[in-house]
Design an enzyme around this catalytic site. Structure first.
Site, PDB file in Angstrom:
ATOM      1  N   ASN A  78       1.097  -0.867   0.234  1.00 14.82           N
ATOM      2  CA  ASN A  78       0.097  -0.323  -0.174  1.00 14.82           C
ATOM      3  C   ASN A  78       0.835   1.363   0.023  1.00 14.82           C
ATOM      4  OD1 ASN A  78      -1.766   1.779   0.274  1.00 14.82           O
ATOM      5  ND2 ASN A  78      -2.861   1.298   1.666  1.00 14.82           N
TER       6      ASN A  78
ATOM      7  N   LYS B 128       3.511   0.990   3.101  1.00  8.67           N
ATOM      8  CA  LYS B 128       2.907  -0.021   4.203  1.00  8.67           C
ATOM      9  C   LYS B 128       2.553  -1.625   3.269  1.00  8.67           C
ATOM     10  CE  LYS B 128      -1.046   1.790   6.034  1.00  8.67           C
ATOM     11  NZ  LYS B 128      -2.836   1.685   6.476  1.00  8.67           N
TER      12      LYS B 128
ATOM     13  N   ARG C 136      -2.465  -1.933  -3.631  1.00 13.82           N
ATOM     14  CA  ARG C 136      -3.547  -1.743  -3.612  1.00 13.82           C
ATOM     15  C   ARG C 136      -3.216   0.210  -4.382  1.00 13.82           C
ATOM     16  NH1 ARG C 136      -5.522   3.534   0.804  1.00 13.82           N
ATOM     17  NH2 ARG C 136      -7.225   3.082   0.674  1.00 13.82           N
TER      18      ARG C 136
ATOM     19  N   HIS D 292     -13.189   2.736  -1.477  1.00 10.96           N
ATOM     20  CA  HIS D 292     -13.331   1.827  -0.102  1.00 10.96           C
ATOM     21  C   HIS D 292     -13.582   0.748  -0.593  1.00 10.96           C
ATOM     22  CE1 HIS D 292     -12.825   4.781   3.513  1.00 10.96           C
ATOM     23  NE2 HIS D 292     -11.949   4.376   3.242  1.00 10.96           N
TER      24      HIS D 292
ATOM     25  N   HIS E 205     -18.422   1.389   6.228  1.00 12.30           N
ATOM     26  CA  HIS E 205     -17.183   2.181   6.962  1.00 12.30           C
ATOM     27  C   HIS E 205     -16.505   2.900   7.358  1.00 12.30           C
ATOM     28  CE1 HIS E 205     -12.948   1.147   5.782  1.00 12.30           C
ATOM     29  NE2 HIS E 205     -12.831   2.086   5.900  1.00 12.30           N
TER      30      HIS E 205
ATOM     31  N   ASN F 233     -11.107   6.399   9.282  1.00 14.85           N
ATOM     32  CA  ASN F 233     -10.914   8.431   9.410  1.00 14.85           C
ATOM     33  C   ASN F 233     -11.412   8.538   8.184  1.00 14.85           C
ATOM     34  OD1 ASN F 233      -9.123   9.502  11.303  1.00 14.85           O
ATOM     35  ND2 ASN F 233      -7.564   7.907  10.633  1.00 14.85           N
ATOM     36  N   GLY F 234     -11.051   7.806   6.883  1.00 13.87           N
ATOM     37  CA  GLY F 234     -12.389   7.951   5.669  1.00 13.87           C
ATOM     38  C   GLY F 234     -13.532   7.423   6.194  1.00 13.87           C
TER      39      GLY F 234
ATOM     40  N   ARG G 146     -12.783  15.464   6.597  1.00 12.47           N
ATOM     41  CA  ARG G 146     -13.245  15.585   5.632  1.00 12.47           C
ATOM     42  C   ARG G 146     -14.201  15.755   5.935  1.00 12.47           C
ATOM     43  NH1 ARG G 146     -11.374  10.436   2.395  1.00 12.47           N
ATOM     44  NH2 ARG G 146      -9.752  10.257   3.986  1.00 12.47           N
TER      45      ARG G 146
ATOM     46  N   GLY H  48     -11.780   1.821  11.354  1.00 20.99           N
ATOM     47  CA  GLY H  48     -11.683   1.443  12.998  1.00 20.99           C
ATOM     48  C   GLY H  48     -13.245   2.258  13.654  1.00 20.99           C
TER      49      GLY H  48
ATOM     50  N   GLU I  73     -15.975  -0.633  13.731  1.00 21.85           N
ATOM     51  CA  GLU I  73     -15.966  -2.049  14.762  1.00 21.85           C
ATOM     52  C   GLU I  73     -15.645  -1.839  15.829  1.00 21.85           C
ATOM     53  OE1 GLU I  73     -12.111  -3.679  12.764  1.00 21.85           O
ATOM     54  OE2 GLU I  73     -13.061  -3.304  11.004  1.00 21.85           O
ATOM     55  N   ASN I  74     -15.509  -1.018  16.907  1.00 20.18           N
ATOM     56  CA  ASN I  74     -14.889  -0.896  17.672  1.00 20.18           C
ATOM     57  C   ASN I  74     -15.629   0.105  18.918  1.00 20.18           C
ATOM     58  OD1 ASN I  74     -11.836  -1.485  17.825  1.00 20.18           O
ATOM     59  ND2 ASN I  74     -11.526  -0.525  16.441  1.00 20.18           N
TER      60      ASN I  74
ATOM     61  N   GLU J 131      -7.784  -5.306   4.408  1.00 20.27           N
ATOM     62  CA  GLU J 131      -7.297  -4.902   2.949  1.00 20.27           C
ATOM     63  C   GLU J 131      -6.567  -5.432   2.888  1.00 20.27           C
ATOM     64  OE1 GLU J 131      -8.287  -0.490   3.816  1.00 20.27           O
ATOM     65  OE2 GLU J 131      -8.762  -0.059   1.434  1.00 20.27           O
TER      66      GLU J 131
HETATM   67  P1  ADP Z   1      -7.848   4.916   8.348  1.00 20.09           P
HETATM   68  O1  ADP Z   1      -8.839   5.254   7.443  1.00 20.09           O
HETATM   69  O2  ADP Z   1      -7.043   5.369   8.833  1.00 20.09           O
HETATM   70  O3  ADP Z   1      -7.601   3.005   8.052  1.00 20.09           O
HETATM   71  P2  ADP Z   1      -9.245   3.212  11.396  1.00 20.09           P
HETATM   72  O4  ADP Z   1     -10.313   2.598  10.326  1.00 20.09           O
HETATM   73  O5  ADP Z   1      -8.017   2.577  11.817  1.00 20.09           O
HETATM   74  O6  ADP Z   1      -8.538   4.462   9.523  1.00 20.09           O
HETATM   75  O7  ADP Z   1      -9.912   3.968  11.648  1.00 20.09           O
HETATM   76  C1  ADP Z   1      -9.156   5.271  12.440  1.00 20.09           C
HETATM   77  C2  ADP Z   1     -10.723   5.360  13.566  1.00 20.09           C
HETATM   78  O8  ADP Z   1     -11.497   4.690  14.469  1.00 20.09           O
HETATM   79  C3  ADP Z   1     -10.284   6.488  14.535  1.00 20.09           C
HETATM   80  O9  ADP Z   1     -11.051   7.760  15.131  1.00 20.09           O
HETATM   81  C4  ADP Z   1     -10.452   6.101  15.335  1.00 20.09           C
HETATM   82  O10 ADP Z   1     -10.620   6.863  16.398  1.00 20.09           O
HETATM   83  C5  ADP Z   1     -11.741   5.444  15.856  1.00 20.09           C
HETATM   84  N1  ADP Z   1     -10.996   3.995  16.368  1.00 20.09           N
HETATM   85  C6  ADP Z   1     -10.361   3.016  16.014  1.00 20.09           C
HETATM   86  N2  ADP Z   1     -10.541   1.710  17.930  1.00 20.09           N
HETATM   87  C7  ADP Z   1     -11.508   2.524  18.768  1.00 20.09           C
HETATM   88  C8  ADP Z   1     -11.571   1.881  19.627  1.00 20.09           C
HETATM   89  N3  ADP Z   1     -11.053   1.392  20.144  1.00 20.09           N
HETATM   90  N4  ADP Z   1     -12.324   3.258  19.833  1.00 20.09           N
HETATM   91  C9  ADP Z   1     -13.810   4.248  18.950  1.00 20.09           C
HETATM   92  N5  ADP Z   1     -13.113   4.537  18.538  1.00 20.09           N
HETATM   93  C10 ADP Z   1     -11.917   4.019  18.010  1.00 20.09           C
END
Ligand code: ADP
Length: 379
Positions: free
Chosen positions: A7, A14, A70, A159, A187, A190-191, A220, A308, A311-312, A362
């Protein structure tokens, strides 16, 4: 098969080495500050030399079979992953104007590998490819056709690798053949992008000509009245300043002063009004889009969260679900709070539409796609 997944960004690279049989990640790393002069590698070729050095031990035991790249923009030509040759590399390069920050870096990555390991087959996996099935009524902007013909101004969507991977895993989890699966996939990283999936294919997606359109993202803006750009230009802002404003200084960062969802949720919970409003703006826009895409696919069989935040962040998922009551959606609040790397259902048993969390990967998707292309080529 042993696949190196690359990537390549404008100043970073990466990589992952994956065994496609066991799905094991055997090495991974990140080379940064490429071409920035302060001790970092001079160019992408020098960065590949560093990767090769870092992989020496791993590759001594067993060499690579292929490289999967990618590639951000596949334009209108690429609807699936392809085996790279000189003509393909030039075709990707011709798409540079559509993705000026990304495609040139992807091409540098491809050329660096070609120079280093000329015999190694390389596959390009495009971020736009999954969205090549968008019908014209979804991809067309209501502007003169000459702009489409002259500059390729239309919606492409991004994406795609993630949306396709997550769609497949979600269908699997629900026991529905993917070709019969209708879903709305969010999805949220960050994006941020949303995809309307009908019969397993993308029929609409929230990112458009560039990854700026649609939902509120980390930095954004997503959708806004295009007249704002003209207005700001008339106030004396340059194109570069407007570009930076909307891509780097907007979104959650502008609304909450931070683009980390964890920090924003914590701040909102301790009474920060800006953070609470940022969450409201973001979850409101997303819920509005989900409602629209539920209609677009003719009734979704699932709403799927990934990346991010998806999932979290149980807090953010709950905020979005709370706005989807009109669709009969409700979460099981215990299931929603479970932390896991597994695909799972988080909706209540009586929710009209199941809500899922499906971790995206990905790199795994790129390795799988690379394997498929290599196996299809007679050698
Ligand atoms: P990218 O688009 O750079 O791949 P990611 O998919 O890693 O981004 O997502 C980044 C986002 O996910 C950030 O806003 C981050 O705060 C959020 N995030 C990551 N871990 C957690 C968590 N445990 N709880 C809440 N938000 C999270």
């Amino acid at each position: 098969m042993r696949v190196l997944v690359i990537n390549s960004g404008s100043s970073s690279l990466k990589y992952q080495v994956r065994d496609t049989t066991t799905d094991e990640v055997q090495a991974n790393g990140l080379i940064e500050r490429i071409g920035e002069g302060n001790g970092g590698p001079l160019d992408h070729g020098a960065a590949m030399d560093l990767v090769a050095t870092e992989l020496e031990g791993v590759l001594a035991r067993r060499p690579l079979d292929a490289v999967g790249h990618r590639v951000v923009h596949g334009g209108e030509r690429f609807s699936e992953p392809v085996l790279i040759n000189n003509e393909i590399t030039r075709a990707i390069e011709r798409l540079n104007p559509l993705a000026p920050l990304h495609n040139p870096a992807n091409v540098l990555g491809i050329r660096a590998i070609t120079a280093k390991w000329p015999e190694l087959p390389q596959v390009a996996v495009f971020d736009t490819a999954f969205h090549r099935t968008l019908p014209e009524h979804a991809w067309r902007y209501a502007i003169p056709d000459s702009l489409y013909r002259k500059y390729g101004i239309r919606r492409y969507g991004f994406h795609g690798t993630s949306h396709e991977f997550v769609t497949g895993r979600a269908a699997q989890l629900l026991g529905i053949p993917v070709s019969e699966f209708n879903a709305v996939v969010a999805h949220l990283g960050n994006g941020v992008s949303l995809t309307a999936v009908q019969s397993g294919a993308s029929i609409d997606t929230s990112m458009g000509f560039t990854p700026l359109e649609g939902l509120v993202m980390g930095t954004r803006s997503g959708d806004l009245d295009p007249s704002i750009l003209v207005f700001l230009q008339r106030q004396g802002m340059s194109a570069d300043e407007i570009d930076k404003l909307l891509n780097r200084d907007s979104g959650l960062k502008a609304l909450a002063g931070d683009n980390d969802m964890r920090a924003i949720v914590d701040a909102a919970q301790s009474g920060d009004q800006r953070a609470a409003m940022a969450l409201a703006v973001t979850s409101y826009r997303l819920a509005k889009y989900i409602g629209g895409y539920h209609v677009a696919v003719g009734g979704a069989q699932a709403i799927v969260f990934t990346a991010g935040i998806g999932e979290n962040s149980s807090a953010f998922r709950q905020l979005v679900a709370d706005r989807l009551g009109a669709l009969g959606i409700s979460l099981d609040s215990d299931a929603n709070k479970v932390r896991s790397k597994q695909a799972r259902v988080i909706s209540a048993p009586d929710s009209a539409i199941p809500v899922l969390v499906v971790p995206t990967d990905e790199e795994a998707a790129i390795a799988e796609a690379t394997l498929k292309v290599i196996q299809a080529v007679p050698r």
